[in-house]
Design an enzyme around this catalytic site. Structure first.
Site, PDB file in Angstrom:
ATOM      1  N   LYS A   1      -9.146   3.165  -2.592  1.00 62.31           N
ATOM      2  CA  LYS A   1      -9.497   2.378  -1.413  1.00 62.31           C
ATOM      3  C   LYS A   1     -10.910   2.741  -0.963  1.00 62.31           C
ATOM      4  O   LYS A   1     -11.266   3.923  -0.907  1.00 62.31           O
ATOM      5  CB  LYS A   1      -8.488   2.651  -0.291  1.00 62.31           C
ATOM      6  CG  LYS A   1      -8.565   1.719   0.906  1.00 62.31           C
ATOM      7  CD  LYS A   1      -7.395   1.978   1.857  1.00 62.31           C
ATOM      8  CE  LYS A   1      -7.405   1.036   3.041  1.00 62.31           C
ATOM      9  NZ  LYS A   1      -6.248   1.295   3.952  1.00 62.31           N
TER      10      LYS A   1
ATOM     11  N   SER B   1      20.445  -0.052  34.462  1.00 62.32           N
ATOM     12  CA  SER B   1      20.186   0.104  35.891  1.00 62.32           C
ATOM     13  C   SER B   1      20.435  -1.175  36.667  1.00 62.32           C
ATOM     14  O   SER B   1      20.446  -1.161  37.899  1.00 62.32           O
ATOM     15  CB  SER B   1      18.730   0.538  36.108  1.00 62.32           C
ATOM     16  OG  SER B   1      17.851  -0.524  35.737  1.00 62.32           O
TER      17      SER B   1
ATOM     18  N   GLU C   1       0.838  -1.199   0.000  1.00 56.84           N
ATOM     19  CA  GLU C   1       0.000   0.000   0.000  1.00 56.84           C
ATOM     20  C   GLU C   1       0.878   1.257   0.000  1.00 56.84           C
ATOM     21  O   GLU C   1       1.866   1.342   0.735  1.00 56.84           O
ATOM     22  CB  GLU C   1      -0.892  -0.032   1.238  1.00 56.84           C
ATOM     23  CG  GLU C   1      -1.892   1.097   1.342  1.00 56.84           C
ATOM     24  CD  GLU C   1      -2.792   0.960   2.558  1.00 56.84           C
ATOM     25  OE1 GLU C   1      -3.797   1.692   2.640  1.00 56.84           O
ATOM     26  OE2 GLU C   1      -2.497   0.105   3.430  1.00 56.84           O
TER      27      GLU C   1
ATOM     28  N   CYS D   1      -5.571  -3.376   2.084  1.00 60.80           N
ATOM     29  CA  CYS D   1      -5.357  -3.436   3.534  1.00 60.80           C
ATOM     30  C   CYS D   1      -6.637  -3.576   4.353  1.00 60.80           C
ATOM     31  O   CYS D   1      -7.174  -4.668   4.486  1.00 60.80           O
ATOM     32  CB  CYS D   1      -4.556  -2.219   3.987  1.00 60.80           C
ATOM     33  SG  CYS D   1      -3.760  -2.446   5.615  1.00 60.80           S
TER      34      CYS D   1
END
Length: 700
Positions: A114, A359, A45, A175
């Site tokens: 789309k 840490s 896309e 999509c």
């Protein structure tokens, strides 16, 4: 022999607005598809622009350059004699559409907009595009001159249509249309479309691939057909990682599947399929009855055969075999997704490497292991002969032009581009310092270790001189406000020191170019959700690869990495009590994260899922948790936990506005910037009492 056709789909690592680079990768994918004998190539896309252009889709330049690149692709000699499907934005009648352009031999066959846009979670397509609202309708699009001069066309079809070749029929999804309840593939299949393509820009999320594969296989299982799925792969400049996994499915069975995580810029997936298998599969009576009532689509004729017959046919050609779908465990997804995302970001940013304050706790450990995983993937790609990765790793490792150097271990790469440090105070323990040092040694990072008590003392002394007040820790008799202030001084100074060392270490190491290091954060999604972090402290960084991953999943990842990466030191991280080490350690008191938060990390994961994914407010969450935790906790205890969560969630929402950009991996990321769009100023009365008065069955 049936009607055998070789089809190609692909995953491309496209960069937002890298028009020339995107164009070259598209052309290369077409070359590879043709070399494999494919007659149809489908791409991701918006592949010409890159998917994540965001508000650049509103700019006229984006459309201009898209047409320039399309002209270059259409006219390229390597892009002939194959049907090509590319994605790009198109303005039609002054309306912006997310489109697919299908062409063959310098002629555009169809521009297909789309029809259903993604507009939730991470996606804001309705901000940039308008969906095509007229199914089964087309109209004329008056072609831009730069392309019209090449194609000889003045206008081309624009809208919802299918393409009929001499031997089959092709339909197109984009999509989100796969994810909608009544996607186009359903009427396409009933209307006789035998090949359906889907161009996607689908991001990675833990455990999401299973959903995607189920939808893709289901798209052809009910009504038969051939489905080509293409997807973006890589980081195109934002928080998302597009995880590829291009595939070809026939009648519900996978016959080709690409990689989900890869450092390849271009990956082409091909399969040979028999169109006759679709026709046989569709011979059931119930399907035929429904198909006979289906409203037809406009069919655009293409005088070309996708299948090879007669003299063109390869006598050795056979349909591709059915494959079992390949999945990664969630722990592997954490190791690979953020690692590939970090590599893309690093090679495009111009930085000299990464910097992580270790840490000695599990969160910064997880961040370091992800960078270690990145270095492992780089070495693997080098060993496979990936020329782009070889070029990038030599540049990032400061090798001179023309160098033949190649890394043989991940530690070699790690020592050049990954820098770690331990910033201790009088509140730090020997155990955390040793864990950090051992981890750094095992993964090969350039590690430094220092205390900064003198800096903390200088700041507190300045405050005392100005105010004539000396704040004390809680264990020394200080108030809550004093205790918090003294902790925050240490936390914020760590951020300042991290950026100082990140900027100067390449100079200290005499690295050419003068680029600094990118600072990586290590706050997990649960701490962000709860607000258990100091604004502008060590959680502030350039990027955070674990910012939307839960503590529960991080622990599983570290447990997996202990064996997968042969790092026995990780056992100590797993069994250490999570602590910020910002308060003095006494014989009767050691600071604990879960005690400070008033809730466990496991409980925070539940709150996060219910708040964001299930979309529950205070009262509905309380009612749900009565069922979830009712066998362990009393109604009053559930009430108190729910009330405490919403109080701390509300008063800390302001911290989300400055949260470090995080790799998106979970559906309940609380990040204010794009995924959790709620107000950050919550009124105190509501925050203090988010639930109605307790029901009568509550007991103290």
């Amino acid at each position: 022999m049936g009607h055998l056709v070789t089809l190609a789909t692909c995953s491309l690592n496209q960069w937002a607005l890298d028009f020339e680079g995107n164009c070259e990768r598209i052309i290369e994918s077409i070359r590879q598809a043709k070399a494999a004998g494919a007659t149809l190539r489908v791409g991701p896309e918006l592949e010409i622009t890159g998917y994540g252009c965001l508000d650049a889709f509103i700019e006229g330049d984006t459309f201009l350059h898209s047409w320039e690149m399309l002209a270059k692709i259409i006219d390229h000699p390597d892009c002939q004699d194959i049907v090509v499907d590319v994605g790009m934005p198109v303005r039609h009648r002054n309306v912006r559409y997310n489109c697919r352009v299908i062409f063959f031999n310098r002629k555009i066959i169809l521009i297909r907009p789309k029809m259903w846009l993604a507009n939730d979670g991470n996606y804001r397509e309705m901000r940039h595009f308008t969906p095509w609202q007229r199914p089964r309708e087309i109209e004329d699009y008056y072609l831009e001159q730069i392309v019209g001069k090449i194609t000889g066309q003045y206008k081309v079809p624009f809208g919802d249509a299918v393409i009929s070749t001499r031997d089959t029929c092709l339909g197109l999804e984009t999509c989100e249309e796969l994810f909608t309840p009544n996607g186009p593939h359903i009427p396409y299949g009933l209307a006789g479309v035998e090949i359906i393509s889907n161009s996607s820009g689908s991001h990675h999320e833990l455990r999401k691939l299973d959903t995607r594969i189920n939808l893709i296989t289901q798209a052809t299982k009910l009504s038969g057909g051939i489905y080509l799925y293409a997807n973006q792969q890589g980081c195109d400049g934002d928080r998302l990682y597009y995880d590829g996994c291009a595939m070809i499915v026939v009648n519900g069975n996978i016959v080709a599947q690409g990689s989900q995580f890869s450092l390849n810029d271009v990956e082409v997936v091909t399969a040979t399929v028999d169109i006759e298998e679709v026709r046989t599969y569709r011979s059931s009576v119930s399907r035929s009855l429904q198909a006979s009532r289906q409203t037809p689509f406009v069919r655009l004729d293409l005088d070309f055969r996708l299948s090879r017959t007669g003299e063109e046919a390869d006598p050795g050609l056979a349909p591709s075999e059915i494959l079992e779908p390949r999945y990664h465990a969630p722990e592997e997804e954490i190791a690979l997704g953020p690692a590939c995302w970090l590599w893309d970001y690093l090679r495009r940013s111009g930085a000299a490497g990464y910097f992580v304050p270790l840490s000695g706790g599990i969160d910064s450990c997880a961040t370091a292991i992800i960078v270690h995983s990145m270095c492992r993937e780089v070495v693997k790609a080098v060993q496979q002969g990936n020329e782009q990765v070889i070029k990038d790793v030599r540049r990032l490792c400061a090798e001179p032009e023309g160098s033949a150097w190649l890394p043989s271990t991940s530690q070699e790469v790690c020592n050049r581009i990954f820098h770690t440090n331990y910033m201790g105070t009088q509140n730090s323990s020997k155990e955390t310092r040793e864990r950090a040092k051992t981890l750094a040694t095992d993964i090969g990072s350039y590690h430094i270790d220092f205390n900064f008590d003198t800096v903390v003392t200088a700041i507190t002394n300045l405050f005392t001189v100005v105010t004539n007040f000396q704040p004390k820790f809680k264990v020394h008799g200080g108030s809550f406000a004093e205790n918090q202030a003294l902790q925050n001084i240490q936390a914020r100074l760590r951020m300042v020191l991290a950026y100082l060392f990140a900027q100067m270490l390449p100079t200290v190491r005499q690295r050419p170019g003068g680029g600094g290091l990118l600072v990586l954060g290590s706050s997990n999604v649960d701490e962000c959700l709860r607000g258990y972090l100091t604004k502008y402290d060590a959680s502030s960084a350039d990027l955070n690869p674990i910012g939307s991953i839960s503590k529960v999943d991080l622990k599983k990842f570290i447990h997996w990495a202990q064996t997968a990466f042969s790092l026995p030191i990780l056992h100590e991280f797993l069994h250490a009590t999570p602590t910020a080490e910002l308060e003095p350690i006494t014989q009767t008191y050691v600071q604990s994260d879960e005690a400070d938060m008033g809730v466990t990390y496991a409980e925070l994961s539940v709150f996060g899922q219910l708040r964001k994914v299930a979309k529950l407010g205070p009262w509905s969450m309380y009612e749900r948790l009565l069922h979830v935790w009712g066998h362990e906790l009393s109604p009053r205890e559930v009430y108190e936990k729910t009330r405490h969560f919403f109080y701390t969630y509300s008063i800390n929402r302001h911290k989300m506005t400055v949260l470090t950009p995080s790799y998106h991996a979970e559906g309940y990321s609380p990040e204010d910037n794009r995924h959790d769009l709620r107000q950050f100023l919550c009124t105190l009365p509501l925050a203090r009492c988010p639930l109605p008065v307790a029901p009568s069955f509550f007991r103290p």
